[in-house]
Design a protein around this motif. Structure first.
Motif, PDB file in Angstrom:
ATOM      1  N   ALA A   1     -49.139  10.910  30.087  1.00 51.26           N
ATOM      2  CA  ALA A   1     -48.646   9.848  29.340  1.00 51.26           C
ATOM      3  C   ALA A   1     -48.823   8.304  29.982  1.00 51.26           C
ATOM      4  CB  ALA A   1     -47.086  10.116  29.059  1.00 51.26           C
ATOM      5  N   ALA A   2     -48.301   7.878  30.885  1.00 52.06           N
ATOM      6  CA  ALA A   2     -49.314   6.833  31.967  1.00 52.06           C
ATOM      7  C   ALA A   2     -50.248   6.649  31.745  1.00 52.06           C
ATOM      8  CB  ALA A   2     -48.790   6.707  33.387  1.00 52.06           C
ATOM      9  N   ILE A   3     -50.312   7.640  31.947  1.00 52.78           N
ATOM     10  CA  ILE A   3     -53.061   6.685  32.057  1.00 52.78           C
ATOM     11  C   ILE A   3     -53.191   6.979  30.762  1.00 52.78           C
ATOM     12  CG2 ILE A   3     -54.794   7.879  31.944  1.00 52.78           C
ATOM     13  CD1 ILE A   3     -53.916   9.944  34.104  1.00 52.78           C
ATOM     14  N   ASP A   4     -52.841   7.721  29.496  1.00 55.65           N
ATOM     15  CA  ASP A   4     -52.590   7.159  27.828  1.00 55.65           C
ATOM     16  C   ASP A   4     -51.934   5.716  27.831  1.00 55.65           C
ATOM     17  OD1 ASP A   4     -53.664   7.607  25.556  1.00 55.65           O
ATOM     18  OD2 ASP A   4     -52.983   9.856  24.964  1.00 55.65           O
ATOM     19  N   LEU A   5     -51.148   5.433  27.651  1.00 54.15           N
ATOM     20  CA  LEU A   5     -50.709   4.395  27.301  1.00 54.15           C
ATOM     21  C   LEU A   5     -51.780   3.134  28.077  1.00 54.15           C
ATOM     22  CD1 LEU A   5     -46.643   5.713  27.464  1.00 54.15           C
ATOM     23  CD2 LEU A   5     -48.448   4.376  25.116  1.00 54.15           C
ATOM     24  N   ALA A   6     -51.391   3.232  29.202  1.00 53.28           N
ATOM     25  CA  ALA A   6     -52.036   1.872  30.421  1.00 53.28           C
ATOM     26  C   ALA A   6     -53.644   1.874  30.403  1.00 53.28           C
ATOM     27  CB  ALA A   6     -51.645   2.439  31.311  1.00 53.28           C
ATOM     28  N   GLN A   7     -54.243   2.404  29.651  1.00 59.30           N
ATOM     29  CA  GLN A   7     -55.986   2.537  29.617  1.00 59.30           C
ATOM     30  C   GLN A   7     -55.334   1.703  28.168  1.00 59.30           C
ATOM     31  OE1 GLN A   7     -58.292   6.158  30.034  1.00 59.30           O
ATOM     32  NE2 GLN A   7     -56.942   6.835  27.577  1.00 59.30           N
ATOM     33  N   ASP A   8     -54.405   2.370  27.184  1.00 63.54           N
ATOM     34  CA  ASP A   8     -54.728   1.684  25.810  1.00 63.54           C
ATOM     35  C   ASP A   8     -53.862  -0.027  25.970  1.00 63.54           C
ATOM     36  OD1 ASP A   8     -55.384   1.607  23.418  1.00 63.54           O
ATOM     37  OD2 ASP A   8     -53.957   2.998  22.461  1.00 63.54           O
ATOM     38  N   GLY A   9     -53.548  -0.315  27.380  1.00 60.14           N
ATOM     39  CA  GLY A   9     -53.150  -2.339  27.458  1.00 60.14           C
ATOM     40  C   GLY A   9     -51.539  -2.183  27.457  1.00 60.14           C
ATOM     41  N   VAL A  10     -50.540  -0.793  27.797  1.00 59.50           N
ATOM     42  CA  VAL A  10     -49.558  -0.796  27.040  1.00 59.50           C
ATOM     43  C   VAL A  10     -48.565  -0.578  28.667  1.00 59.50           C
ATOM     44  CG1 VAL A  10     -47.159   0.522  26.452  1.00 59.50           C
ATOM     45  CG2 VAL A  10     -49.481   0.350  25.011  1.00 59.50           C
ATOM     46  N   PRO A  11     -47.671  -1.594  29.217  1.00 54.79           N
ATOM     47  CA  PRO A  11     -47.426  -1.343  30.527  1.00 54.79           C
ATOM     48  C   PRO A  11     -46.496  -0.575  30.188  1.00 54.79           C
ATOM     49  CG  PRO A  11     -46.672  -3.621  29.342  1.00 54.79           C
ATOM     50  CD  PRO A  11     -47.281  -2.844  28.590  1.00 54.79           C
ATOM     51  N   VAL A  12     -46.305   0.252  31.633  1.00 52.42           N
ATOM     52  CA  VAL A  12     -45.738   1.657  31.978  1.00 52.42           C
ATOM     53  C   VAL A  12     -45.566   1.820  33.246  1.00 52.42           C
ATOM     54  CG1 VAL A  12     -46.480   3.480  30.409  1.00 52.42           C
ATOM     55  CG2 VAL A  12     -47.761   2.756  31.943  1.00 52.42           C
ATOM     56  N   VAL A  13     -43.928   1.842  33.705  1.00 49.56           N
ATOM     57  CA  VAL A  13     -43.315   2.476  35.096  1.00 49.56           C
ATOM     58  C   VAL A  13     -43.403   3.751  34.864  1.00 49.56           C
ATOM     59  CG1 VAL A  13     -41.640   2.277  35.986  1.00 49.56           C
ATOM     60  CG2 VAL A  13     -42.947   0.209  34.855  1.00 49.56           C
ATOM     61  N   VAL A  14     -43.672   4.682  36.236  1.00 52.62           N
ATOM     62  CA  VAL A  14     -43.475   6.633  36.021  1.00 52.62           C
ATOM     63  C   VAL A  14     -42.293   6.122  37.598  1.00 52.62           C
ATOM     64  CG1 VAL A  14     -44.423   8.301  36.542  1.00 52.62           C
ATOM     65  CG2 VAL A  14     -45.849   6.498  35.069  1.00 52.62           C
ATOM     66  N   LEU A  15     -40.890   7.124  36.582  1.00 49.14           N
ATOM     67  CA  LEU A  15     -40.460   7.298  38.192  1.00 49.14           C
ATOM     68  C   LEU A  15     -40.102   8.568  38.534  1.00 49.14           C
ATOM     69  CD1 LEU A  15     -37.198   5.502  36.332  1.00 49.14           C
ATOM     70  CD2 LEU A  15     -38.661   4.142  38.479  1.00 49.14           C
ATOM     71  N   ASP A  16     -39.991   9.122  39.809  1.00 53.81           N
ATOM     72  CA  ASP A  16     -40.506  10.514  39.988  1.00 53.81           C
ATOM     73  C   ASP A  16     -39.166  10.263  41.168  1.00 53.81           C
ATOM     74  OD1 ASP A  16     -41.738  12.951  39.310  1.00 53.81           O
ATOM     75  OD2 ASP A  16     -41.527  12.992  41.190  1.00 53.81           O
ATOM     76  N   ASP A  17     -38.409  12.235  41.235  1.00 54.54           N
ATOM     77  CA  ASP A  17     -37.564  11.281  42.152  1.00 54.54           C
ATOM     78  C   ASP A  17     -38.354  12.096  43.442  1.00 54.54           C
ATOM     79  OD1 ASP A  17     -37.738  14.596  41.303  1.00 54.54           O
ATOM     80  OD2 ASP A  17     -36.305  15.004  40.988  1.00 54.54           O
ATOM     81  N   ASN A  18     -39.560  12.652  43.713  1.00 58.12           N
ATOM     82  CA  ASN A  18     -39.935  13.194  44.460  1.00 58.12           C
ATOM     83  C   ASN A  18     -40.806  12.412  45.195  1.00 58.12           C
ATOM     84  OD1 ASN A  18     -41.965  14.784  46.471  1.00 58.12           O
ATOM     85  ND2 ASN A  18     -41.076  16.586  45.660  1.00 58.12           N
ATOM     86  N   ASP A  19     -42.439  11.902  45.690  1.00 61.53           N
ATOM     87  CA  ASP A  19     -43.116  11.532  46.422  1.00 61.53           C
ATOM     88  C   ASP A  19     -44.657  12.379  46.717  1.00 61.53           C
ATOM     89  OD1 ASP A  19     -42.597  12.363  48.392  1.00 61.53           O
ATOM     90  OD2 ASP A  19     -42.690  10.539  49.834  1.00 61.53           O
ATOM     91  N   LYS A  20     -44.653  13.629  45.986  1.00 64.40           N
ATOM     92  CA  LYS A  20     -46.259  14.334  46.515  1.00 64.40           C
ATOM     93  C   LYS A  20     -46.182  15.097  45.289  1.00 64.40           C
ATOM     94  CE  LYS A  20     -43.883  15.165  50.612  1.00 64.40           C
ATOM     95  NZ  LYS A  20     -42.084  15.139  50.862  1.00 64.40           N
ATOM     96  N   VAL A  21     -46.921  15.859  45.149  1.00 65.65           N
ATOM     97  CA  VAL A  21     -47.911  16.607  44.343  1.00 65.65           C
ATOM     98  C   VAL A  21     -46.188  18.045  44.474  1.00 65.65           C
ATOM     99  CG1 VAL A  21     -50.059  16.091  44.732  1.00 65.65           C
ATOM    100  CG2 VAL A  21     -48.832  18.278  46.015  1.00 65.65           C
ATOM    101  N   SER A  22     -46.065  18.522  43.193  1.00 62.81           N
ATOM    102  CA  SER A  22     -45.258  19.494  42.969  1.00 62.81           C
ATOM    103  C   SER A  22     -45.852  20.700  44.227  1.00 62.81           C
ATOM    104  CB  SER A  22     -45.824  20.138  41.650  1.00 62.81           C
ATOM    105  OG  SER A  22     -46.677  21.190  40.821  1.00 62.81           O
ATOM    106  N   PHE A  23     -44.938  21.743  44.401  1.00 59.72           N
ATOM    107  CA  PHE A  23     -45.168  22.488  45.710  1.00 59.72           C
ATOM    108  C   PHE A  23     -45.760  23.240  44.574  1.00 59.72           C
ATOM    109  CE2 PHE A  23     -43.217  25.977  48.478  1.00 59.72           C
ATOM    110  CZ  PHE A  23     -44.253  25.052  49.630  1.00 59.72           C
TER     111      PHE A  23
END
Lengths: 68, 534
Positions: free
Chosen positions: B40-62
């Motif tokens: 979703a973030a890539i899709d919107l941002a490449q179309d110029g819509v500003p996005v902020v992604v929040l995640d409770d972790n900071d790594k790839v999923s285990f």
């Protein structure tokens, strides 16, 4: 719409019935149930027509006799 | 253990938003940096819509988690600019074998149609998938795209308003608040946002447990999907073996309902099970072990005012059929262009309701298929087991019974038949390309059709006269002129019995409407319908 044949259609009813029972000879209940299931699948595939199959399933379901 | 699990990909960094005197408002906030949130973030941002992604972790999923990606999601990933590394790294496959008891009963080949850029399926560990998407986000951000991922930002409270959402976020440096015009909840099957809103998540619980073990081994099994019903090494249950990159193999063993999960996860329990399956002499190393249960369920509505649910937070299925991540990617594929039009004022807010219609339709299709697979794999009554075994017994020697064998109906693209955005159809054109269907790929002289489609409304004029541009209410429609002469694949997939066709394509590469020749008034009407303006 296709319609399920419900008029008599088997040329040799007594012979067919005997053969139907004969394939179950000597089988346990579990083996007989498995054979019946295979038979249903084989015949269903031969029929193929989804409307006919639905009508046959419905007919079988609604002619259940109340079991005490 | 693989280092990838330990390296922060988007380490916590203080945002200026945390020092603002009042909550900063963003057009779109996405919660969850899994495959769906990142898409979703890539899709919107490449179309110029500003996005902020929040995640409770900071790594790839285990752990490897979702490993199987189908052709349609790969096409979506191509549109997002990150399909190539996935396909290059992934293992492409198209064949499989089915075993019952002690023997192989048949093999299958999905026989993918020629003339497509992407394969039927690839297997790829979810951690690679996420890593490539995060890399794409970072590349976009470096090039100036309005996108950022905030690691260790956990949403702890949510207030929904008519025209915005306010959220409270916990970080290692304490809480702060943000506002968003739109919030996309991609926070998974146990969605905290869904719970904060007190929303339902109804469906059917399957009383069964499955052990997933990813093992690293040098083995000469072919690159195929192998599925066992009632094998000697796992009596009365099922088993699955699938290859992933780096000599990692996915083993999935059904365990039944009444088990001690913690006990079954211990290596001393897992290793003998795997040896029984693979043979005593096979050398392997355990990479990841997990036990899962599953449910088939969905939210009644995916749209709640300005909060939009996508992926597992909105719907959950069994893993048989690869319909989890694959359907989540189709969710955001469907949602993002609509959101962009609404944010830009080119479509009414009611267009978002069509996201709900189309993706609830998709979720129901996936739940139906997944439920049927599960009922076949795990018969729920004595008679259902009798029929299941009868099918398997017949399938060994008789081709007719093989279509009834259901070890998972693999994900196929969703066609939005009767969808609210669909415009007119025309007679004699191929059924596969009807309104609501995703485009079928075809080779062109200088590349692939799919690489020319997407990200904007387009008209595909095939051997039809058409002008060079069309504009309607601020929406610029690109006109692609193509010829099916000397291109049998294009003719077969888009013309059928006809000699010309004009397709109106949506930004998500789905067909909106089609005609036999250029008809400007009809195209404008179809565009209005496809954008929720009529």
């Amino acid at each position: 719409m296709s319609k399920l044949h419900t008029h008599p259609n088997i040329a040799d009813p007594d012979g067919f019935y005997a053969e139907l029972l004969a394939v179950h000879d000597g089988l346990t209940k579990a083996e007989s149930d498995a054979l019946n299931a295979r038979l249903v699948l084989i015949l269903s595939n031969h029929v193929g027509d989804r409307e006919i199959l639905s009508q046959a399933l419905a007919l079988a379901a609604r002619t259940a006799r109340a079991v005490a | 253990m693989n280092k990838i699990f330990e390296t922060p990909l988007y380490a916590y960094r203080r945002s200026p938003d945390q020092d603002a005197s009042r909550p900063v408002r963003h057009p779109v906030v996405i919660v969850g940096a899994g495959p769906v949130g990142l898409a979703a973030a890539i899709d919107l941002a490449q179309d110029g819509v500003p996005v902020v992604v929040l995640d409770d972790n900071d790594k790839v999923s285990f752990g490897s988690r979702a490993v199987c990606y189908a052709k349609r999601p790969l096409e979506i990933l191509d549109r997002l600019g990150c399909g190539a590394p996935m396909v290059d790294k992934g293992v492409s496959w198209k064949a499989g074998k089915v075993f019952f008891d002690e023997r192989q009963i048949f093999g299958f080949d999905l026989l993918p149609e020629e003339g497509h850029k992407r394969p039927a399926f690839i297997n790829l560990q979810q951690y690679y998938f996420e890593e490539y998407m995060v890399r794409r986000v970072h590349e976009m951000a470096a090039a100036g795209a309005p996108v950022e991922i905030r690691g260790r930002n956990r949403v702890v409270a949510l207030g929904a308003h008519d025209d915005h959402v306010r959220i409270e976020i916990d970080t290692p440096e304490g809480p702060y608040e943000l506002e968003a015009d739109w919030l996309i909840a991609c926070d998974g099957a146990n969605s905290g946002l869904r719970r904060m809103l007190g929303l339902d998540f109804v469906g059917r619980i399957f009383e069964d447990n499955f052990l997933i073990a990813d093992v690293i081994m040098e083995a000469d099994f072919p690159t195929e999907r192998w599925f066992w019903f009632d094998p000697p090494f796992n009596r009365g249950q099922s088993a699955l073996l699938h290859r992933q990159p780096d000599n990692v193999w996915r083993i999935d063993l059904q365990l039944g309902w009444d088990i001690d999960k913690e006990e079954e996860k211990k290596p001393e329990r897992v290793i003998p099970r795997i040896k029984a399956m693979l043979g005593e002499d096979v050398k392997f190393e355990l990479e990841w072990v997990s036990i899962y249960t599953f449910q088939c369920r969905r939210m009644e509505n995916f749209v709640h005012g300005r909060v939009l649910f996508a992926g597992d937070s909105a719907h959950q299925v069994s893993p048989f059929g690869a319909r989890g991540a694959n359907s989540g990617l189709q969710d955001t594929d469907n949602l993002c262009w609509k959101l962009k039009l609404v944010i830009d004022g080119h479509a009414p807010e009611s267009l978002i309701a069509s996201y709900n219609w189309e993706r609830v339709f998709g979720a129901d299709e996936n739940i139906l298929n997944s439920t049927r697979s599960t009922d076949f794999i795990t018969p729920k009554s004595e008679i259902s087991r009798v029929f299941r075994d009868a099918v398997l017994d017949l399938a060994a020697g008789h081709e007719f019974a093989r279509p009834l064998v259901n070890s998972g109906r693999l994900s196929v693209p969703c066609v939005y038949d009767e969808g609210p955005l669909n415009g007119p159809d025309a007679p004699g054109l191929p059924h596969r390309s009807r309104p609501g269907a995703p485009a079928s790929d075809a080779p062109l002289a200088d590349g692939w059709l799919m690489d020319r489609l997407g990200n904007r409304f387009q008209v595909l004029a095939i051997d039809a006269d058409a002008p060079d541009r069309l504009e309607e209410g601020g929406i610029e429609v690109e006109i692609l002129h193509l010829s099916a002469e000397d291109n049998p694949a294009l003719a077969d997939r888009y013309l059928g019995k006809q000699h010309s066709a004009v397709y109106l394509m949506r930004p998500d590469q789905h067909v909106a409407a089609r005609f036999l020749s250029w008809d400007e008034a009809a195209l404008r009407a179809a565009l209005a319908r496809a954008t929720g303006r009529a």
